[in-house]
Design a protein around this motif. Structure first.
Motif, PDB file in Angstrom:
ATOM      1  N   GLN A 151       0.831  -1.207   0.000  1.00 37.19           N
ATOM      2  CA  GLN A 151       0.000   0.000   0.000  1.00 37.19           C
ATOM      3  C   GLN A 151       0.864   1.255   0.000  1.00 37.19           C
ATOM      4  OE1 GLN A 151      -2.309  -0.971   3.497  1.00 37.19           O
ATOM      5  NE2 GLN A 151      -4.124  -1.519   2.276  1.00 37.19           N
ATOM      6  N   GLU A 189      -7.668  -2.694  -0.814  1.00 36.37           N
ATOM      7  CA  GLU A 189      -8.692  -2.259   0.133  1.00 36.37           C
ATOM      8  C   GLU A 189      -8.989  -3.383   1.114  1.00 36.37           C
ATOM      9  OE1 GLU A 189     -12.130  -1.001  -1.985  1.00 36.37           O
ATOM     10  OE2 GLU A 189     -11.193   0.841  -2.745  1.00 36.37           O
ATOM     11  N   GLU A 233      -3.170  -0.373  -4.822  1.00 38.02           N
ATOM     12  CA  GLU A 233      -4.489  -0.113  -4.248  1.00 38.02           C
ATOM     13  C   GLU A 233      -5.098  -1.406  -3.705  1.00 38.02           C
ATOM     14  OE1 GLU A 233      -7.191   2.420  -6.432  1.00 38.02           O
ATOM     15  OE2 GLU A 233      -5.548   3.106  -7.693  1.00 38.02           O
ATOM     16  N   LYS A 253      -7.590  -3.552  -5.875  1.00 34.08           N
ATOM     17  CA  LYS A 253      -8.377  -2.688  -6.753  1.00 34.08           C
ATOM     18  C   LYS A 253      -7.601  -2.290  -7.999  1.00 34.08           C
ATOM     19  CE  LYS A 253     -11.871  -1.490  -5.840  1.00 34.08           C
ATOM     20  NZ  LYS A 253     -13.180  -2.135  -6.073  1.00 34.08           N
ATOM     21  N   SER A 254      -6.297  -2.050  -7.855  1.00 32.49           N
ATOM     22  CA  SER A 254      -5.485  -1.663  -9.007  1.00 32.49           C
ATOM     23  C   SER A 254      -4.019  -1.900  -8.700  1.00 32.49           C
ATOM     24  CB  SER A 254      -5.714  -0.183  -9.344  1.00 32.49           C
ATOM     25  OG  SER A 254      -4.813   0.230 -10.353  1.00 32.49           O
ATOM     26  N   ASP A 255      -3.299  -2.427  -9.710  1.00 27.57           N
ATOM     27  CA  ASP A 255      -1.849  -2.571  -9.593  1.00 27.57           C
ATOM     28  C   ASP A 255      -1.205  -2.160 -10.917  1.00 27.57           C
ATOM     29  OD1 ASP A 255      -2.665  -4.632 -11.173  1.00 27.57           O
ATOM     30  OD2 ASP A 255      -1.365  -6.142 -10.275  1.00 27.57           O
ATOM     31  N   GLY A 278       1.985   2.224  -3.309  1.00 27.84           N
ATOM     32  CA  GLY A 278       0.953   2.714  -4.213  1.00 27.84           C
ATOM     33  C   GLY A 278       0.013   1.669  -4.765  1.00 27.84           C
TER      34      GLY A 278
END
Length: 231
Positions: free
Chosen positions: A45, A52, A50, A62-64, A48
């Motif tokens: 995290q 959750e 994401e 959520k996003s990589d 950066g």
């Protein structure tokens, strides 16, 4: 396993889950402690990624997108090559071309020792499928993606011909049959149609109501109700 390898494995595990997964599940799959999972998630995290969720509730990626793509293992390369080879031999020209382009993209990012593995595969697919499997498939796939209704002139196994308006949802690739599944407006129910028995297909400009994902869920629920063992 180094920390970098462990973090990449953790991201890959999270990628494989569409719903929150607990730290205990992640720890069991990685062979590490739950405490280490918590520390690694915080580390990701901070970089950066994401992720959750929280302890006790589970975590969801959520996003990589900012991370470099993960390298494929030998087993993953075998699976990709085998699958793409099957597509290039047993589908229509459009998907065959797509499979060849995908394989070239994969090959372009592999290191030399893995490129050798991809170029000299020992896992082989049976010979080319019959040409009858190619008819109508590109139009059907396009209609599925764009939610367009289609009208079929169809001859069943009893040699009876009928015209149906269908909301296409699934195209099944079996060894000897390609099966189109969709909501039939005439029967007001889901029906299956063998693609090789479709005499004519017209893709309408009219869209069926709702989203493709909603129709797909309805079809899956229908399958689950009829066949409890269906996955």
């Amino acid at each position: 396993m180094t920390k970098t390898q462990r973090l990449l494995e953790l991201v890959q595990l999270l990628r494989c889950h569409r719903y929150p997964v607990t730290a205990q599940q992640l720890a069991d799959q990685l062979g590490i402690s739950v405490r280490t999972v918590y520390r690694d998630i915080i580390c990701l995290q901070q970089q950066g990624v994401e992720i959750e969720g929280s302890a006790g509730l589970g975590y969801l990626l959520k996003s990589d997108g900012h991370l470099p793509p993960l390298m494929f293992s030998r087993h993953e390369i075998d699976a990709l090559a085998l699958g793409l080879d099957w597509v290039s031999r047993h589908t229509d020209a459009e998907l065959k071309s797509a499979a060849q382009h995908a394989l070239a993209k994969i090959q372009a990012v592999l290191p030399e020792h893995l490129t050798h593995t991809l170029e000299h595969q020992s896992l082989l697919v049976a010979s080319r499928g019959e040409a009858l499997f190619e008819t109508h498939l590109p139009e059907i796939r396009q209609a599925i993606h764009t939610r367009n209704k289609i009208t079929l002139r169809y001859t069943d196994l009893k040699e009876m011909t009928s015209t149906r308006t269908l909301w296409p949802v699934v195209l099944g690739y079996f060894d000897r049959v390609r099966l189109l599944c969709g909501w039939c407006e005439l029967r007001q129910d889901f029906r299956n149609f063998r693609v090789d028995r479709i005499q004519e297909i017209v893709v309408s400009n009219e869209l069926y109501p709702g989203t493709r994902y909603q129709l797909l869920k309805r079809w899956k629920d229908y399958q689950q109700a009829r066949y409890p063992d269906y996955r």
